[in-house]
Design an enzyme around this catalytic site. Structure first.
Site, PDB file in Angstrom:
ATOM      1  N   CYS A  73      31.482  29.830  38.281  1.00  0.00           N
ATOM      2  CA  CYS A  73      30.884  30.558  39.399  1.00  0.00           C
ATOM      3  C   CYS A  73      29.686  29.735  39.863  1.00  0.00           C
ATOM      4  O   CYS A  73      28.745  29.504  39.080  1.00  0.00           O
ATOM      5  CB  CYS A  73      30.426  31.924  38.898  1.00  0.00           C
ATOM      6  SG  CYS A  73      29.349  32.754  40.066  1.00  0.00           S
ATOM      7  N   CYS A 184      32.087  27.128  46.243  1.00  0.00           N
ATOM      8  CA  CYS A 184      32.297  28.501  45.754  1.00  0.00           C
ATOM      9  C   CYS A 184      33.714  28.476  45.213  1.00  0.00           C
ATOM     10  O   CYS A 184      34.620  27.947  45.886  1.00  0.00           O
ATOM     11  CB  CYS A 184      32.165  29.509  46.887  1.00  0.00           C
ATOM     12  SG  CYS A 184      32.763  31.169  46.455  1.00  0.00           S
TER      13      CYS A 184
HETATM   14  N1  DGL Z   1      33.129  32.552  43.358  1.00  0.00           N
HETATM   15  C1  DGL Z   1      31.743  32.656  43.134  1.00  0.00           C
HETATM   16  C2  DGL Z   1      31.014  31.358  43.365  1.00  0.00           C
HETATM   17  O1  DGL Z   1      31.544  30.329  43.017  1.00  0.00           O
HETATM   18  C3  DGL Z   1      31.063  33.914  43.662  1.00  0.00           C
HETATM   19  C4  DGL Z   1      31.527  34.455  44.963  1.00  0.00           C
HETATM   20  C5  DGL Z   1      30.921  35.812  45.274  1.00  0.00           C
HETATM   21  O2  DGL Z   1      31.164  36.747  44.495  1.00  0.00           O
HETATM   22  O3  DGL Z   1      30.181  35.925  46.256  1.00  0.00           O
HETATM   23  O4  DGL Z   1      29.914  31.319  43.847  1.00  0.00           O
END
Ligand code: DGL
Length: 262
Positions: A73, A184
């Site tokens: 994440c 992301c």
């Molecule tokens: N997929 C996550 C990231 O890499 C978080 C996305 C979210 O929940 O806003 O930042």
């Protein structure tokens, strides 16, 4: 050799872009994947909220006696990693800090990043890339939470979503960047559709470098598992059915994930 499990987490199915690559590279490991579906989206949350959330996840993994946690994440790697890295005695692998070591030295002079707002506001990508290559120019941009939402709902191909995709992509493209980091873990699912808009694939998925680093690091520290005791186990903080359905086309879950409330 260390047969304890590896924990992997994200706010939802995004971290599966990392997880699926990791499982391919290290098929003999025992894995626990946690999708924090109760708290999605992370990208619009404050630092305090993200710290509380990340500590809860780390404590869950601590109870599971993991040898390492893969922070699949970007948002919590950007905002929470520095504050909690000393607090746990298992190894922490944060996606941004790990992948930037490689990306910074790929010979790119001007690079863009597309990420959640929280990640962009933290400037984690700029700071990490410049740490390893002070001359690199970095254009960071935080995208609307709709990007994550459309991946979770599989609506990325809906015509109605084109404007919000193009609008954010263009902010970075207008700066004539050579490459764009999909900062992301949900965004690699949008790679094909984004490539339709750019005409050629100029995107970098940090997961590629991230999983290779993890595999090497575990190997070098004699921490690889000698054999697999069980198939990956999945946990969510709400709505197991939705998680199983949305993950279907990316990673096939045999059973419903276990619901854990904290
Ligand atoms: N997929 C996550 C990231 O890499 C978080 C996305 C979210 O929940 O806003 O930042």
């Amino acid at each position: 050799m260390d047969n304890r499990p590896i924990g992997v987490y994200d706010s939802g199915i995004g971290g599966l872009t990392v997880f699926s690559k990791l499982v391919k590279l290290l098929p003999d490991e025992n894995y626990l994947y946690f999708g924090d579906t109760e708290n999605i989206p992370y990208g619009t949350k404050s630092r305090e909220e993200l710290l509380t959330i990340t500590h809860k996840i780390m404590n869950f993994f601590k109870e599971q006696n993991v040898k390492a946690v893969v922070m699949a994440c970007n948002t919590t790697s950007a905002v929470a990693y520095d504050s909690l890295k000393e607090d746990y005695d298992f190894t922490l692998y944060p996606v941004i800090q790990t992948a930037c070591k490689v990306i910074a030295n790929m010979g790119i002079k001007k690079i863009g990043t597309l990420s959640t707002e929280a990640t962009a506001n933290s400037h984690a990508y700029k700071n990490q890339l410049k740490k390893y290559n002070p001359n690199i120019e970095v254009i960071e941009h935080g995208c609307s939470g709709k990007w994550v939402e459309m991946v979770e709902n599989h609506s990325q191909n809906d015509k109605a979503n084109e404007p919000v995709l193009k609008q954010h992509l263009n902010v970075v493209l207008e700066n004539n960047v050579e490459k764009i980091i999909l900062g992301c873990t949900h965004y690699p699912y949008l790679r094909n559709i984004l490539t339709n808009f750019t005409g050629k694939d100029i995107f970098i998925d940090p997961a590629e470098y991230f999983v290779k680093y993890i595999a090497n690091d575990l190997k070098n520290n004699n921490k690889l598992a000698s054999n697999k005791s069980y198939e990956p186990k999945f946990f969510v903080s709400s709505n197991p059915e939705k998680f199983k359905n949305s993950s279907e086309i990316f990673y096939k879950l045999e059973e419903l994930p276990t619901l854990i409330r904290r």
